[in-house]
Scaffold this motif. Structure first.
Motif, PDB file in Angstrom:
ATOM      1  N   LEU A  99       0.763  -1.229   0.105  1.00 58.93           N
ATOM      2  CA  LEU A  99      -0.027   0.083  -0.026  1.00 58.93           C
ATOM      3  C   LEU A  99       0.928   1.251   0.058  1.00 58.93           C
ATOM      4  O   LEU A  99       0.620   2.340  -0.771  1.00 58.93           O
ATOM      5  N   LEU A 100       1.875   1.028   0.811  1.00 58.19           N
ATOM      6  CA  LEU A 100       2.933   2.271   0.713  1.00 58.19           C
ATOM      7  C   LEU A 100       3.467   2.418  -0.779  1.00 58.19           C
ATOM      8  O   LEU A 100       3.605   3.694  -1.211  1.00 58.19           O
ATOM      9  N   ILE A 101       3.830   1.365  -1.216  1.00 64.14           N
ATOM     10  CA  ILE A 101       4.259   1.534  -2.621  1.00 64.14           C
ATOM     11  C   ILE A 101       3.294   2.081  -3.745  1.00 64.14           C
ATOM     12  O   ILE A 101       3.428   3.102  -4.407  1.00 64.14           O
ATOM     13  N   LEU A 102       2.089   1.671  -3.573  1.00 57.95           N
ATOM     14  CA  LEU A 102       0.832   2.146  -4.400  1.00 57.95           C
ATOM     15  C   LEU A 102       0.475   3.481  -4.026  1.00 57.95           C
ATOM     16  O   LEU A 102       0.375   4.416  -4.896  1.00 57.95           O
ATOM     17  N   PHE A 103       0.631   4.144  -2.622  1.00 60.36           N
ATOM     18  CA  PHE A 103       0.512   5.564  -2.214  1.00 60.36           C
ATOM     19  C   PHE A 103       1.589   6.351  -2.920  1.00 60.36           C
ATOM     20  O   PHE A 103       1.112   7.458  -3.527  1.00 60.36           O
ATOM     21  N   ILE A 104       2.701   5.835  -3.024  1.00 64.93           N
ATOM     22  CA  ILE A 104       3.948   6.614  -3.684  1.00 64.93           C
ATOM     23  C   ILE A 104       3.623   6.557  -5.316  1.00 64.93           C
ATOM     24  O   ILE A 104       3.691   7.869  -6.024  1.00 64.93           O
ATOM     25  N   ILE A 105       3.247   5.611  -5.773  1.00 62.15           N
ATOM     26  CA  ILE A 105       3.250   5.621  -7.441  1.00 62.15           C
ATOM     27  C   ILE A 105       1.998   6.394  -7.593  1.00 62.15           C
ATOM     28  O   ILE A 105       2.003   7.167  -8.770  1.00 62.15           O
ATOM     29  N   ILE A 106       0.841   6.261  -7.298  1.00 63.93           N
ATOM     30  CA  ILE A 106      -0.225   6.700  -7.441  1.00 63.93           C
ATOM     31  C   ILE A 106      -0.205   8.182  -7.034  1.00 63.93           C
ATOM     32  O   ILE A 106      -0.638   9.225  -7.867  1.00 63.93           O
ATOM     33  N   GLY A 107       0.546   8.663  -6.089  1.00 62.85           N
ATOM     34  CA  GLY A 107       0.858  10.037  -5.730  1.00 62.85           C
ATOM     35  C   GLY A 107       1.641  10.781  -6.700  1.00 62.85           C
ATOM     36  O   GLY A 107       1.270  12.285  -6.875  1.00 62.85           O
ATOM     37  N   ILE A 108       2.473  10.174  -7.171  1.00 63.57           N
ATOM     38  CA  ILE A 108       3.454  10.824  -8.321  1.00 63.57           C
ATOM     39  C   ILE A 108       2.546  11.005  -9.341  1.00 63.57           C
ATOM     40  O   ILE A 108       2.653  12.309  -9.993  1.00 63.57           O
ATOM     41  N   PHE A 109       1.430  10.043  -9.813  1.00 58.58           N
ATOM     42  CA  PHE A 109       0.746  10.553 -10.813  1.00 58.58           C
ATOM     43  C   PHE A 109      -0.500  11.476 -10.668  1.00 58.58           C
ATOM     44  O   PHE A 109      -0.516  12.234 -11.573  1.00 58.58           O
ATOM     45  N   LEU A 110      -0.629  11.572  -9.379  1.00 56.34           N
ATOM     46  CA  LEU A 110      -1.681  12.839  -9.169  1.00 56.34           C
ATOM     47  C   LEU A 110      -0.718  14.208  -9.202  1.00 56.34           C
ATOM     48  O   LEU A 110      -1.512  15.007  -9.605  1.00 56.34           O
ATOM     49  N   THR A 111       0.231  14.007  -8.411  1.00 57.90           N
ATOM     50  CA  THR A 111       1.118  15.226  -8.684  1.00 57.90           C
ATOM     51  C   THR A 111       1.193  15.649 -10.276  1.00 57.90           C
ATOM     52  O   THR A 111       1.247  16.940 -10.289  1.00 57.90           O
ATOM     53  N   LEU A 112       1.736  14.894 -10.983  1.00 58.42           N
ATOM     54  CA  LEU A 112       1.937  15.051 -12.362  1.00 58.42           C
ATOM     55  C   LEU A 112       0.790  15.735 -12.962  1.00 58.42           C
ATOM     56  O   LEU A 112       0.686  16.654 -13.583  1.00 58.42           O
ATOM     57  N   ASP A 113      -0.716  14.916 -12.687  1.00 58.76           N
ATOM     58  CA  ASP A 113      -1.898  15.899 -13.188  1.00 58.76           C
ATOM     59  C   ASP A 113      -2.160  17.039 -12.667  1.00 58.76           C
ATOM     60  O   ASP A 113      -2.461  17.942 -13.471  1.00 58.76           O
ATOM     61  N   ILE A 114      -1.926  17.162 -11.384  1.00 57.60           N
ATOM     62  CA  ILE A 114      -2.216  18.487 -10.599  1.00 57.60           C
ATOM     63  C   ILE A 114      -1.097  19.513 -11.374  1.00 57.60           C
ATOM     64  O   ILE A 114      -1.572  20.794 -11.661  1.00 57.60           O
ATOM     65  N   LEU A 115       0.040  19.401 -11.482  1.00 56.88           N
ATOM     66  CA  LEU A 115       0.862  20.192 -12.087  1.00 56.88           C
ATOM     67  C   LEU A 115       0.809  20.580 -13.366  1.00 56.88           C
ATOM     68  O   LEU A 115       0.879  21.862 -13.969  1.00 56.88           O
ATOM     69  N   PHE A 116       0.292  19.499 -14.299  1.00 59.54           N
ATOM     70  CA  PHE A 116      -0.297  19.936 -15.548  1.00 59.54           C
ATOM     71  C   PHE A 116      -1.290  20.860 -15.737  1.00 59.54           C
ATOM     72  O   PHE A 116      -1.298  21.718 -16.318  1.00 59.54           O
ATOM     73  N   LEU A 117      -2.092  20.631 -14.810  1.00 61.67           N
ATOM     74  CA  LEU A 117      -3.308  21.726 -14.744  1.00 61.67           C
ATOM     75  C   LEU A 117      -2.970  23.182 -14.042  1.00 61.67           C
ATOM     76  O   LEU A 117      -3.138  24.118 -14.580  1.00 61.67           O
ATOM     77  N   ILE A 118      -2.053  23.181 -12.943  1.00 61.74           N
ATOM     78  CA  ILE A 118      -1.468  24.416 -12.715  1.00 61.74           C
ATOM     79  C   ILE A 118      -0.643  25.224 -13.890  1.00 61.74           C
ATOM     80  O   ILE A 118      -0.968  26.030 -13.901  1.00 61.74           O
ATOM     81  N   THR A 119       0.000  24.616 -14.539  1.00 59.92           N
ATOM     82  CA  THR A 119       0.919  25.064 -15.475  1.00 59.92           C
ATOM     83  C   THR A 119      -0.070  25.484 -16.640  1.00 59.92           C
ATOM     84  O   THR A 119       0.053  26.456 -17.035  1.00 59.92           O
ATOM     85  N   PHE A 120      -1.159  24.532 -16.958  1.00 55.17           N
ATOM     86  CA  PHE A 120      -2.125  24.919 -18.006  1.00 55.17           C
ATOM     87  C   PHE A 120      -2.729  26.176 -17.904  1.00 55.17           C
ATOM     88  O   PHE A 120      -2.854  27.280 -18.455  1.00 55.17           O
ATOM     89  N   PHE A 121      -3.420  26.255 -16.596  1.00 51.14           N
ATOM     90  CA  PHE A 121      -4.203  27.600 -16.302  1.00 51.14           C
ATOM     91  C   PHE A 121      -3.249  28.655 -15.926  1.00 51.14           C
ATOM     92  O   PHE A 121      -3.782  29.862 -16.271  1.00 51.14           O
ATOM     93  N   ALA A 122      -2.059  28.510 -15.384  1.00 49.97           N
ATOM     94  CA  ALA A 122      -1.029  29.704 -15.361  1.00 49.97           C
ATOM     95  C   ALA A 122      -0.797  30.268 -16.716  1.00 49.97           C
ATOM     96  O   ALA A 122      -0.808  31.292 -16.975  1.00 49.97           O
TER      97      ALA A 122
END
Length: 606
Positions: free
Chosen positions: A80-103
Motif C-alpha cells: 500500500l505504501l508503494i501504491l501510495f507513492i506511485i499513485i501520488g506521483i501520478f496525481l502530482t503530475l496531473d495537478i502540476l499539468f493543470l496548474i501549468t496549463f491554467f497559469a
C-alpha cells in the motif's frame, strides 16, 4: 454572506469557467493523454501489485469479511505504501499539468505542447525534490478534496465500499465523516490549496500562503467558493449521468427482444460505472484546480516561475534522446502487454469482490437452448451473463467434451456411457432434437471448440466430472487453458477435492471451487479451494459471513425464482448460477435505492 460577497463568488465562478473554456481543446487533449497513461500504464501496474499482494498474503479473494485482516498484514502495508507513492506521483503530475496549463491561460500566453510538457515534467521533479513526502500527501489531499463527487459515486456504485457503509455502525460513520471534514478544513487552513503554487513561486515553507498571504475574509470566501463550486459540479455530473443512462436506455429500447434489451442495458450500466467514475474524477480535479489557480492569481498576482529552469533541465537530456526514447517505448510496451493481458484474461482487482452479484448461465443457457452446446453458450454471451457454466467429461479416446450426465441417453438417445464411446462416434450424435425440433442436428462440442468461442467473450466455469486418475481430466483441462492463455478467464469446479488439488498442482494460478451441500470449518484452510459452489436453499447468512471472513466466495445453484434471488441478495451471495441469467440480472437490479434505473428499465419494457 452579503450580496457583494455573493456577487464576488459568482464572478469567480464565471471567470473560472472562462479560463477552462479558453483553451479547452488543449485541456481535453492533455487530460485525455494523462488518463490514457493511467489506463494503459498505471492500471496494469496497480493490478500487478494487487496480484503479488494476494499471492504473498495467501488470500484467494478480498471480501468485506476479511479486508480488515488483509490490510493489517505487513506485506499489504508495504504494498500500500508503494501504491501510495506511485499513485501520488501520478496525481502530482496531473495537478502540476493543470496548474501549468491554467497559469499559461491566465497570462493569455499561446499554448504550445512542447512548453506545456517541459514545464509540467520539470515542475514534477522540482516539487517532489523540494516538497518530498509533504508533496505526495498534498497531492492526495487535493485529489480527495477535488474528488468528493467521485467518492460519493464510488460508495454508491461499488460493492465493497457500499457494504462497508451499510455494515458500519451509524456512530462510526458519523465520526468518520466528522474526521474527514475536519481534516480537509485543517488542510485548507494550515496548508492551503495553494501549496504547489507556493513552491513554484519560490515562497519557502509549508505555511507560505496560509496565514501570511491570505486575509481572513479571503480565506472564508475561498472555503465558501470551493464548497459551492463542488455542489455545482456535483449537479453537472449528475446531469451527465442522467443523460448517459437515458441515451443508453433509448438505444437499447429499439431491441425487439425485451429480455435482451434489459440484459444489454444492465451490462452497459455496470461497465459504464467504471468509466463514469473516471469522468467524474477528471471533471472534479480539473474544475477544482481551475478554481484554485484562478483565485491564487486573483489574490496573489504572482507569476509561477520555471520557464528558463525547464529549458536548462532538458538540455542535458538532448545527447541521450535515443536512450530516453528507447526506455519510454520499452515502458509503454511492457505495460501495454500487461494491459492486454488484463483485458483478455481478467484482472486481479476482480478478486477484491468490488462488483455486484455476478450471474452464471447454467449449462450454457439451458432455459431456452439445449444444454452444454455451442448454441447455448452463444445465447449466454448474447444475454450478457458474467460466466457460462459447462460440464466436462472425457470420451473413450481421451477427447474432452461438454456433457453433464454419465450417459448419452437423455440428450442424444444413445444409451452408452460417454467413456465407452470414441469422439468420432460422439460427434455424429444429435444433442438438440430432444429439446426441440428447431435444434435438430446440434452437436456435442469439444472443450477446444468452447474455448474458441468464449475467448475474450465470457468467463467460463468448468465443472469437471472427475471419474478416475487414468482419464487425466484435470491435467488435460489445465493444459488447454495454458495453451489458450485463459487462466484468469476460467475457473474450475468439481465435487472432487482430489481433482481440484490436481488442478492446483498443474497451475496454481487457476481459481478452483468445491461443489458441496455443506461447508465445514476444515475446508477453509484447504489450498485447493478458492470458493464454494453450494445448493442455494442450503445457503445461510452465517455460511456467507464465515466464507467471506476466510477470504473465499460463495456461488449458489440453481436459482430461477424471484423469491430465492431476493433472499440470496440479502445474504450477500457472490454469484448466482441460473438457467435464465437475463431474468435474474433484471431482478438483481431492482433496488429501491436506485429509482432512476428502475424507471429506465420500465421505459425499456414499454
Amino acid at each position: 454572506m452579503d450580496k457583494i460577497e455573493h456577487k464576488k463568488i459568482l464572478h469567480i465562478y464565471a471567470q473560472t469557467i472562462k479560463i477552462i473554456a479558453r483553451n479547452i481543446l488543449y485541456l481535453v487533449i492533455g487530460q485525455g493523454i494523462l488518463m490514457a497513461a493511467a489506463y494503459f500504464l498505471l492500471f496494469p501496474l496497480v493490478n500487478e501489485i494487487v496480484d503479488i499482494t494476494l499471492k504473498l498474503t495467501g488470500y484467494s479473494y478480498i471480501t468485506v469479511g476479511n479486508i480488515d485482516s488483509f490490510l493489517l498484514r505487513p506485506v499489504t502495508i508495504l504494498m500500500l505504501l508503494i501504491l501510495f507513492i506511485i499513485i501520488g506521483i501520478f496525481l502530482t503530475l496531473d495537478i502540476l499539468f493543470l496548474i501549468t496549463f491554467f497559469a499559461l491561460t491566465e497570462r493569455g500566453q499561446k499554448i504550445k505542447i512542447s512548453i506545456l510538457v517541459k514545464l509540467t515534467v520539470y515542475r514534477l521533479f522540482y516539487c517532489l525534490k523540494k516538497g518530498r513526502a509533504a508533496a505526495l500527501i498534498t497531492s492526495w489531499i487535493l485529489a480527495i478534496l477535488s474528488g468528493i463527487p467521485f467518492i460519493f459515486f464510488s460508495i454508491w456504485r461499488f460493492r465493497i465500499l457500499h457494504y462497508y457503509m451499510e455494515a458500519a455502525p451509524d456512530g462510526y460513520l458519523a465520526l468518520a465523516a466528522i474526521l474527514f471534514i475536519a481534516g480537509l478544513l485543517l488542510f485548507l487552513y494550515y496548508v492551503g490549496p495553494y501549496y504547489y503554487h507556493s513552491l513554484l513561486t519560490e515562497k519557502s515553507g509549508i505555511l507560505a500562503v496560509s496565514k501570511k498571504d491570505i486575509l481572513p475574509h479571503e480565506r472564508r470566501n475561498l472555503l465558501i467558493s470551493i464548497s459551492g463550486w463542488n455542489i455545482l459540479l456535483a449537479g453537472v455530473l449528475f446531469l451527465i449521468y442522467v443523460f448517459t443512462m437515458s441515451m443508453t436506455a433509448l438505444l437499447v429500447s429499439g431491441f425487439t427482444d425485451r429480455i435482451q434489451a434489459t440484459a444489454t442495458f444492465i451490462e452497459v450500466y455496470d461497465s459504464m460505472s467504471v468509466y463514469l467514475a473516471l469522468i467524474i474524477f477528471v471533471f472534479g480535479i480539473t474544475a477544482n484546480m481551475a478554481l484554485i489557480s484562478y483565485t491564487f492569481h486573483r489574490y496573489r498576482k504572482l507569476k509561477i516561475n520555471g520557464h528558463e529552469e525547464a529549458e536548462g533541465f532538458f538540455k542535458p537530456a538532448y545527447p541521450y534522446k535515443k536512450i530516453i526514447y528507447f526506455l519510454i517505448i520499452a515502458l509503454f510496451s511492457i505495460n501495454f502487454y500487461y494491459f492486454y493481458q488484463v483485458v483478455r484474461n481478467g484482472s486481479a482487482l476482480e478478486y477484491m469482490n468490488m462488483e455486484d452479484i455476478q450471474v452464471t448461465s447454467h449449462r450454457g443457457y439451458s432455459h431456452s437452448v439445449p444444454e452444454n452446446t455451442l448454441a447455448a453458450v452463444s445465447k449466454a454471451i448474447a444475454e450478457k451473463a458474467d460466466y457460462v457454466e459447462v460440464d466436462v467429461r472425457v470420451t473413450k479416446d481421451g477427447e474432452m467434451v461438454l456433457l453433464h450426465d454419465t450417459s448419452l441417453k437423455r440428450t442424444t438417445g444413445f444409451n452408452k456411457y460417454i467413456w465407452d464411446v470414441p469422439y468420432e462416434q460422439v460427434s455424429e450424435l444429435d444433442a438438440g432434437s430432444w429439446f426441440g425440433s428447431e435444434f435438430t442436428g446440434t452437436k456435442i462440442p469439444t472443450l477446444r471448440e468452447l474455448f474458441d468461442l468464449c475467448k475474450g467473450q465470457i468467463k467460463i466455469n468448468m465443472d469437471l466430472k472427475y471419474r478416475n486418475d487414468s482419464e487425466e481430466l484435470a491435467q488435460k483441462v489445465v493444459a488447454l487453458i495454458g495453451e489458450y492463455d485463459m487462466q484468469k478467464q476460467c475457473v474450475i469446479t468439481s465435487t472432487s477435492i482430489r481433482c481440484l488439488k490436481e488442478v492446483k498442482e498443474a497451475n496454481p494460478e487457476i481459481r478452483t471451487g468445491y461443489i458441496t451441500y455443506g461447508i465445514y470449518t476444515s475446508l477453509f484452510g484447504n489450498d485447493a479451494i478458492d470458493f464454494f459452489s453450494m445448493k442455494s436453499n442450503l445457503v445461510t447468512k452465517n455460511i456467507v459471513n464465515e466464507v467471506h471472513r476466510n477470504g473465499k466466495k460463495v456461488l449458489a445453484w440453481t436459482v430461477n425464482t424471484r423469491s430465492e434471488v431476493e433472499r440470496l441478495k440479502r445474504l450477500g451471495i457472490d454469484n448466482i448460477i441460473t438457467d435464465n441469467p437475463a431474468y435474474i440480472r433484471e431482478i438483481l437490479q431492482r433496488d429501491d435505492s436506485d429509482k432512476f434505473l428502475t424507471t429506465l428499465l420500465k421505459v425499456i419494457k414499454e
